[in-house]
Design an enzyme around this catalytic site. Sequence first.
Site, PDB file in Angstrom:
ATOM      1  N   GLY A   1      11.019 -18.022  83.088  1.00  0.00           N
ATOM      2  CA  GLY A   1      11.505 -17.706  81.812  1.00  0.00           C
ATOM      3  C   GLY A   1      11.099 -19.054  80.897  1.00  0.00           C
ATOM      4  CB  SER A   2      11.765 -20.037  77.298  1.00  0.00           C
ATOM      5  OG  SER A   2      13.229 -20.438  77.773  1.00  0.00           O
TER       6      SER A   2
ATOM      7  N   GLY B   1      15.350 -22.301  81.128  1.00  0.00           N
ATOM      8  CA  GLY B   1      14.947 -22.928  82.520  1.00  0.00           C
ATOM      9  C   GLY B   1      15.985 -24.012  82.785  1.00  0.00           C
TER      10      GLY B   1
ATOM     11  CD  GLU C   1       6.084 -18.896  86.626  1.00  0.00           C
ATOM     12  OE1 GLU C   1       5.630 -19.433  85.887  1.00  0.00           O
ATOM     13  OE2 GLU C   1       5.943 -17.266  86.765  1.00  0.00           O
TER      14      GLU C   1
ATOM     15  CB  CYS D   1       3.462 -18.302  82.595  1.00  0.00           C
ATOM     16  SG  CYS D   1       4.964 -17.235  82.874  1.00  0.00           S
TER      17      CYS D   1
HETATM   18  C1  UN1 Z   1       3.604 -15.084  84.292  1.00  0.00           C
HETATM   19  O1  UN1 Z   1       2.715 -14.978  83.572  1.00  0.00           O
HETATM   20  O2  UN1 Z   1       4.677 -15.159  84.639  1.00  0.00           O
HETATM   21  O3  UN1 Z   1      -1.971 -15.360  86.899  1.00  0.00           O
HETATM   22  C2  UN1 Z   1       2.639 -14.602  85.902  1.00  0.00           C
HETATM   23  C3  UN1 Z   1      -1.532 -14.354  86.123  1.00  0.00           C
HETATM   24  C4  UN1 Z   1      -0.628 -13.320  86.702  1.00  0.00           C
HETATM   25  C5  UN1 Z   1       0.774 -14.044  87.074  1.00  0.00           C
HETATM   26  C6  UN1 Z   1       1.181 -14.334  85.923  1.00  0.00           C
HETATM   27  N1  UN1 Z   1      -1.336 -13.150  88.258  1.00  0.00           N
HETATM   28  O4  UN1 Z   1      -1.852 -14.499  85.180  1.00  0.00           O
END
Ligand code: UN1
Length: 514
Positions: free
Chosen positions: A246-247, A251, A268, A302
């Site tokens: 999450g953010s 986090g 993450e 992310c």
């Molecule tokens: C995420 O955005 O939390 O590498 C995970 C990627 C994907 C996973 C992203 N396999 O863009």
Amino acid sequence: MASSDRDKEELFARLSIEEINPGTFFGKWTKSKNTSMIKSYSPIDGSLLASVTSTSPSDYDKVILQSEKSYTEWVEIPPPKRGSIMLKIGQALRAAKEDLGMLVTLEAGKTISEGKGEIQEMIDIADFSVGLSRQLEGLVIASERPWHRMMEQYVPLGPIGIISSFNFPSSVWSWNAFIAAVCGDTSIWKPSSKTPLAAVAITKVLSRILEEEGAPQIFSLVTGSGEEIGSRMAADRRIKLISFTGSVQSGKKVSQLVSERLGKSILELGGNNAAVVSDNADIDIALKGVAFGALATAGQRCTSTRRVIVNDRIYDAFIKKMEKIYRDLPVGDPRKSGILVGPLIDESAVRKFESAISEAKRQGGKLLAGGTRASINGGKGFYVKPALIEAKPDMEICKTETFAPILYVFKYHAIDEAVRIHNSVPQGLSSSIFTRDLLESEYFISHRGSDCGIVNVNTGTAGAEIGGAFGGEKDTGGGRESGSDAWKNYMRRQTITINYGKELPLAQGVEFKI
Ligand code: UN1
């Protein structure tokens, strides 16, 4: 294609999803009494898909107790046998791939291809976990004492908690849950309240397989807000590890609650990923890599590319081509073929997109393309035209992660300058360089180069495979999940010394005569 209500009804029937779903699973499904309803809306047209009952405090406790009990049974099953159950789970996911993929499309607004890709990512990690179940190896270490042996081994943790985000409503959970499962742990999942249905549907598929295999129910589900259930989990000593996606802001709160009780966490958090495009790049590859990175999942990964740092010798030509891509972008209903950019998750995401663009302009940025709402499905749904903004790397807005399709473009002259710009943000998840020059690529992947957890050459920042360890540095939180040896996070390490001699020699030559 679930284009009509009837298609949706049939899909829900195949996935055993109801109009009002229980949001709590601890070996059995429970609709908690007197709790709020979590409503799952489709970002495609803003319609209500279904509701999920959130987990009450007393049902939460039942979930933890059941997870602890399942753990005592599961941990006694030898790891390769756990792996053969994961094989069955992978097969069940293969069979349900189309339906689950469509549900991810409906609930998270991903294109059909990305929705299926997400389920494929679960299948991949299930396959990976099968192999891993026979490779949970330790070490034998040379001892300095005669007739002594030292070893290192990994033992299971117990119940773990997984708090996942809306943008990957299923696969990121499985990176954690499936690896933890072969390690011998049980897991409690709290999905995002924006995407609870995918979690319900997946838990249904998995619980059926566990039942058929006569295995304990190791995958539990709780639902509710991060402030309530998420915080409760983070503070709960019975949960040995919290994996949070999450953010950065959330986090930090989770991390504080977990470290207050000296628990373990995997964080993450946000990224602010950049691609460097060298004058030695294959321009077509660079354009495709940057575009996919910036636009896939409507910039809500992310790993999304948020900054592109372009060499001044090719800057004008590159930007012209990028502008054309942005102008011609197929934005629309993600169920339709040919659509590359679906909706944002909700109205608040659209507002954040709009306010980041105004802020960028205020700070001196120039909007080159997009940057407005797009009227699709009669104005229902949360669509925007992705924004391309010429900017300066030191602009404050370029150092923050806006979870929307905004790509800032910067110019550089020499590679060390590109790296300096690249590393000048608080986040450190994913990075990439497009170049055919070996020296540049080596520089970028060395300690002098990218400061991120993921470093790519001639492929974009988004779209990692499950085989590598996934995670990042700095504000991204330092966690690693998915492949490589990330499994070690789901176990505790023991250093073992065995004396098989007739004396008791002490380490460091210390004498102790009694
Ligand atoms: C995420 O955005 O939390 O590498 C995970 C990627 C994907 C996973 C992203 N396999 O863009």
